[in-house]
Design a protein around this motif. Structure first.
Motif, PDB file in Angstrom:
ATOM      1  N   LEU A  53      47.960  51.579  82.144  1.00 34.58           N
ATOM      2  CA  LEU A  53      49.311  52.048  82.440  1.00 34.58           C
ATOM      3  C   LEU A  53      50.343  51.231  81.686  1.00 34.58           C
ATOM      4  CD1 LEU A  53      49.041  52.397  86.338  1.00 34.58           C
ATOM      5  CD2 LEU A  53      48.850  54.232  84.640  1.00 34.58           C
ATOM      6  N   PRO A  54      51.332  51.879  81.071  1.00 37.00           N
ATOM      7  CA  PRO A  54      52.452  51.132  80.488  1.00 37.00           C
ATOM      8  C   PRO A  54      53.309  50.519  81.589  1.00 37.00           C
ATOM      9  CG  PRO A  54      52.842  53.499  80.344  1.00 37.00           C
ATOM     10  CD  PRO A  54      51.440  53.328  80.844  1.00 37.00           C
ATOM     11  N   LEU A  55      54.138  49.562  81.220  1.00 33.97           N
ATOM     12  CA  LEU A  55      54.911  48.826  82.220  1.00 33.97           C
ATOM     13  C   LEU A  55      55.853  49.733  83.014  1.00 33.97           C
ATOM     14  CD1 LEU A  55      55.780  45.545  80.292  1.00 33.97           C
ATOM     15  CD2 LEU A  55      54.389  45.750  82.358  1.00 33.97           C
ATOM     16  N   ALA A  56      56.438  50.721  82.351  1.00 39.86           N
ATOM     17  CA  ALA A  56      57.357  51.608  83.082  1.00 39.86           C
ATOM     18  C   ALA A  56      56.619  52.351  84.191  1.00 39.86           C
ATOM     19  CB  ALA A  56      57.998  52.596  82.107  1.00 39.86           C
ATOM     20  N   THR A  57      55.412  52.832  83.893  1.00 41.58           N
ATOM     21  CA  THR A  57      54.615  53.519  84.917  1.00 41.58           C
ATOM     22  C   THR A  57      54.183  52.548  85.998  1.00 41.58           C
ATOM     23  OG1 THR A  57      53.809  55.017  83.199  1.00 41.58           O
ATOM     24  CG2 THR A  57      52.601  54.984  85.287  1.00 41.58           C
ATOM     25  N   GLN A  58      53.821  51.322  85.606  1.00 36.29           N
ATOM     26  CA  GLN A  58      53.454  50.312  86.594  1.00 36.29           C
ATOM     27  C   GLN A  58      54.613  50.075  87.568  1.00 36.29           C
ATOM     28  OE1 GLN A  58      51.979  46.652  84.842  1.00 36.29           O
ATOM     29  NE2 GLN A  58      51.018  47.772  83.154  1.00 36.29           N
ATOM     30  N   SER A  59      55.818  49.992  87.023  1.00 37.07           N
ATOM     31  CA  SER A  59      56.990  49.730  87.857  1.00 37.07           C
ATOM     32  C   SER A  59      57.209  50.843  88.878  1.00 37.07           C
ATOM     33  CB  SER A  59      58.233  49.581  86.973  1.00 37.07           C
ATOM     34  OG  SER A  59      59.385  49.383  87.760  1.00 37.07           O
ATOM     35  N   TRP A  60      57.097  52.097  88.447  1.00 38.86           N
ATOM     36  CA  TRP A  60      57.281  53.214  89.382  1.00 38.86           C
ATOM     37  C   TRP A  60      56.120  53.289  90.371  1.00 38.86           C
ATOM     38  CZ3 TRP A  60      61.547  55.487  90.587  1.00 38.86           C
ATOM     39  CH2 TRP A  60      62.599  55.544  89.661  1.00 38.86           C
ATOM     40  N   GLY A  61      54.914  52.937  89.915  1.00 36.61           N
ATOM     41  CA  GLY A  61      53.790  52.900  90.851  1.00 36.61           C
ATOM     42  C   GLY A  61      53.990  51.851  91.924  1.00 36.61           C
ATOM     43  N   TRP A  62      54.506  50.677  91.531  1.00 35.39           N
ATOM     44  CA  TRP A  62      54.777  49.634  92.522  1.00 35.39           C
ATOM     45  C   TRP A  62      55.870  50.090  93.485  1.00 35.39           C
ATOM     46  CZ3 TRP A  62      58.053  46.311  94.918  1.00 35.39           C
ATOM     47  CH2 TRP A  62      57.496  45.176  95.500  1.00 35.39           C
ATOM     48  N   THR A  63      56.852  50.832  92.968  1.00 39.29           N
ATOM     49  CA  THR A  63      57.908  51.355  93.836  1.00 39.29           C
ATOM     50  C   THR A  63      57.331  52.296  94.885  1.00 39.29           C
ATOM     51  OG1 THR A  63      59.528  51.175  92.048  1.00 39.29           O
ATOM     52  CG2 THR A  63      60.065  52.669  93.869  1.00 39.29           C
ATOM     53  N   GLY A  64      56.360  53.135  94.469  1.00 42.21           N
ATOM     54  CA  GLY A  64      55.699  54.007  95.436  1.00 42.21           C
ATOM     55  C   GLY A  64      54.951  53.212  96.490  1.00 42.21           C
ATOM     56  N   GLY A  65      54.287  52.118  96.074  1.00 40.62           N
ATOM     57  CA  GLY A  65      53.600  51.257  97.026  1.00 40.62           C
ATOM     58  C   GLY A  65      54.566  50.614  98.003  1.00 40.62           C
ATOM     59  N   TYR A  66      55.743  50.233  97.508  1.00 45.58           N
ATOM     60  CA  TYR A  66      56.763  49.639  98.371  1.00 45.58           C
ATOM     61  C   TYR A  66      57.223  50.646  99.423  1.00 45.58           C
ATOM     62  CZ  TYR A  66      61.100  47.157  99.632  1.00 45.58           C
ATOM     63  OH  TYR A  66      62.112  46.506 100.303  1.00 45.58           O
ATOM     64  N   ALA A  67      57.417  51.893  99.006  1.00 43.23           N
ATOM     65  CA  ALA A  67      57.822  52.928  99.968  1.00 43.23           C
ATOM     66  C   ALA A  67      56.751  53.121 101.031  1.00 43.23           C
ATOM     67  CB  ALA A  67      58.086  54.237  99.228  1.00 43.23           C
ATOM     68  N   ALA A  68      55.477  53.116 100.615  1.00 44.27           N
ATOM     69  CA  ALA A  68      54.391  53.246 101.584  1.00 44.27           C
ATOM     70  C   ALA A  68      54.376  52.060 102.538  1.00 44.27           C
ATOM     71  CB  ALA A  68      53.048  53.355 100.854  1.00 44.27           C
TER      72      ALA A  68
END
Length: 752
Positions: free
Chosen positions: A168-183
């Protein structure tokens, strides 16, 4: 009462997700800031301090929150989660660059501004969820949930380099982490609601419990030191392995992973496993800790694995002891707060204080001795009971055994030649036997351990410090030694050769190691006048002992870039090496991360730019990305040459540069030298691989004289085409992974 009724699964899941996210954000942010800050260890030490400070702050916040009723705790914590979400998705804050000399303050400020609030609030959820879990009197002991926390941390740590970064590129990693934070936010809210609605009579159980005495200051100091030693030992083991045992990619992950797993075992219900580990810990500490003062290790993976095993056993035993000393759940957050402070204390000592105090990794043996002072020490062989000795007789016999160990140590020091022979092995085993016999007497056990360390090479290590021939910086430990037989002066980085100069009269200016006249860089610099005229401008990234400086010719303009000021001092000192003083005394040396420093310089300034940052087994990724090569391209004249050193045991970097050359339309070739016979004509030389890149085939042919097929053996002046790899993804600041270029057979072979 069933786990469903107490919602145990919910709290376990919440803690797992939160800890997983914490150990995902740390390497992710490190990758993001790499191009902005450079790869200096001082930068990462500052980053580590920020992480530890935020973790300690999160634990302090969780402890403070415990003074309120649980309903209010839940409302405050969820509200704080929502406020911190304003810092999402994860990115690097745009703040003004630091003024000169202000980097030490600016780096923490940048990290705090970038991830401070989200890291703080996520770090608090582990102790807080345990407190909420324990609020229901039917839930049982909450401390085992800490095992789930460290299991989540371990999963986050391992999954980032293995799965996330390569795919995953960093931008996708960042949005994935944001999804984890919401969960995680939903899970925290659900955990609060579980205690809010299911058993309202338990909401204020904290307040209504009978008063229990608070832990004493002495008990809290005990917690602090027991937590500090494994934390420091984890970092010192990493430094010790990579400095003096074996430099292997991803090795830093293993100590941290084992450290986290030790919590999983110690804070779980696996009491028998913890007891077994505690029983074998004194023996493991004695046998493997003996190597802690050895500065001339053989570099074998067997020694590395033994060191990792010792770390795991000692950390599990100490954390098990910490679990044994845990207070009642009422004081749970205080316990974790002190534990976190202990972790910070150990990390500060190993990462920041020790490099300033010591010229070698003395923190490692010191922390091993500290572990011996804190470990539970069972009587492995209660011989005094077997022979029915009185207390006075026992003391005398123990003293005699320690004297025997001292005599054995003296004999080892007299015979030590850098490795075990029959005599030193027998004397070493004698000391080990004494240590096992006196394990029930802490002073005697610790004394025996120290004697064993001194006997196994420790005396030689201390003598080098006394002689003053070794120096340490944040970048490593450097030693300058003379080999009278070969007539060489050597610069060692740990146990790795980092530079060499002949002391034979008349040969002091001859290039050595990777930089001989037949190497790729030697061929290029020897032709500098033919390629660029008598006033050629040359940039060299990586100073070392200054070997390349003797390629400089009158009229040429040279600039060195070196990240470590200590290395610059060594190269400038004519009492150590004379390459610079003889050949390029007035050549400027720019201190700092090469990519950042070159980017600050003028465009089109170099005819030849040499990047020599890849001869060790650690790769600064930010120096090989599309953006980094763009910095070099800007610094080169339109027809200039870029020379990159890619000699490496563990990484095959040709596909990285082949992809970059193809994307830019450049021409590229590689010069691969064989390793010369160390006893032959080229005894001062080392095999090397150099890549040359330039704008056009014609300019490349002027350097190489034409390339030949790769299946031909290396000959003088032979250059061959770069090996491209189909489907290889070009490295960028947003995406780069070392796993696709890892040479697995060499990694596996290093275990032999």
């Amino acid at each position: 009462m069933s786990a469903v009724a107490t919602r145990r699964w919910l709290f376990v899941l919440t803690i797992l997700v939160g800890s997983f996210l914490l150990f995902q954000i740390q390497p992710m942010v490190a990758r993001m800031v790499l191009p902005k800050l450079g790869g200096a260890p001082a930068v990462w030490n500052s980053a580590m301090l920020v992480y530890q400070a935020l973790l300690l702050g999160g634990y302090a916040y969780a402890h403070w929150l415990g003074r309120f009723a649980l309903r209010r705790q839940a409302m405050i914590h969820v509200a704080l989660f929502l406020v911190a979400a304003l810092w999402l998705p994860i990115g690097i804050a745009q703040i003004a660059p630091p003024a000169a000399g202000q980097e030490v303050l600016w780096v923490p400020l940048l990290l705090l501004a970038s991830i401070g609030p989200v890291f703080f609030v996520v770090s608090a959820q582990a102790p807080l969820m345990q407190r909420w879990f324990a609020a229901d009197a039917r839930a049982g002991d909450p401390y085992y949930l800490y095992a789930a926390s460290n299991l989540g941390s371990f999963a986050g740590l391992i999954s980032y380099p293995a799965l996330v970064e390569p795919n995953l590129p960093l931008a996708t990693q960042s949005w994935g982490w944001t999804g984890g934070y919401a969960a995680l936010l939903l899970l925290v809210a659900a955990s609060g609601w579980a205690r809010w609605s299911a058993h309202p009579e338990a909401m204020d159980s904290d307040v209504k419990q009978p008063a229990e005495p608070a832990p004493t200051s002495r008990r809290m100091l005990h917690w602090l030191f027991i937590a500090a030693v494994p934390s420091g030992l984890m970092l010192s083991t990493t430094t010790h392995l990579t400095t003096d045992i074996v430099a292997m990619p991803l090795l830093w992950v293993l100590p941290l992973g084992l450290y986290l797993l030790s919590f999983v075992i110690a804070f779980s219900t696996m009491d028998r496993a913890t007891q077994v580990v505690t029983t074998i810990a004194p023996t493991m500490l004695l046998m493997v800790g003996a190597l802690a003062l050895l500065s001339s290790a053989g570099g074998t993976m067997m020694v590395a694995l033994a060191s990792l095993a010792m770390l795991f056993v000692v950390a599990t035993a100490l954390h098990g002891y910490l679990y044994h000393l845990r207070p009642a759940p009422r004081h749970l957050t205080l316990f974790y707060l002190v534990m976190s402070a202990g972790g910070v204390l150990g990390g500060l000592f190993a990462a920041l204080v020790a490099p300033l105090l010591f010229d070698w990794v003395y923190e490692h043996p010191l922390l091993i001795v500290a572990a011996a002072l804190l470990l539970p020490l069972p009587a492995l062989f209660p011989w005094n009971e077997w022979i029915k000795a009185s207390p006075q007789q026992t003391r005398r016999l123990v003293l005699l055994l320690v004297i025997l160990a001292a005599f054995a140590c003296w004999n080892m020091v007299q015979r030590w030649s850098g490795a075990f022979d029959t005599d030193t092995a027998l004397w070493g085993l004698t000391i080990v036997a004494v240590g096992l016999l006196v394990s029930a007497w802490r002073w005697a056990y610790v004394s025996t351990l120290l004697l064993l360390m001194i006997g196994v090479g420790g005396w030689d290590t201390v003598k080098v410090s006394v002689d003053g021939t070794r120096v340490r910086s944040y970048f490593g430990v450097y030693s300058v030694t003379d080999d009278a037989y070969r007539m060489q002066r050597r610069l060692a980085h740990g146990t790795t050769l980092h530079g060499l100069q002949s002391t034979e009269p008349g040969k002091e200016r001859e290039p050595t190691t990777y930089y001989g006249h037949q190497s790729g860089v030697g061929l290029a610099l020897d032709k500098a006048e033919a390629l660029a005229g008598p006033d050629a401008s040359v940039g060299i990234v990586g100073l070392g002992a200054g070997t390349l400086s003797c390629y400089r010719r009158p009229g040429q303009s040279w600039t060195f870039y070196e990240i470590d000021p200590v290395m610059a001092d060594i190269a400038r000192d004519p009492q150590k090496f004379t390459f610079l003083s003889n050949c390029a005394r007035d050549t400027p040396i720019v201190i700092g991360d090469a990519r950042l420093q070159i980017a600050k310089g003028p465009a089109a300034q170099f005819d030849i730019l040499v990047i020599d940052a890849f001869s060790s087994d650690a790769i600064p990724l930010h120096l090989l990305t599309e953006e980094a090569i763009g910095v070099y391209a800007r610094a080169l004249k339109p027809d200039g040459y870029l020379l990159i050193h890619i000699s490496n045991r563990f990484f095959g970097l040709e596909p990285v540069l082949a992809a970059e050359a193809k994307a830019r339309g450049w021409s590229a070739a590689i010069r691969i030298d064989p390793t010369p016979d160390p006893e032959g004509e080229f005894g001062d030389l080392t095999g090397s691989s150099w890549v040359a890149l330039t704008a056009t085939p014609q300019r490349l042919e002027q350097l190489t004289g034409g390339t030949k097929a790769r299946n031909l053996s290396a000959e003088d002046g032979t250059w061959v085409p770069l090996a491209a790899r189909k489907g290889f993804t070009r490295w960028t600041d947003d995406y780069a992974s070392t796993l696709p270029v890892l040479i697995w057979k060499n990694v596996i072979g290093s275990y032999e």
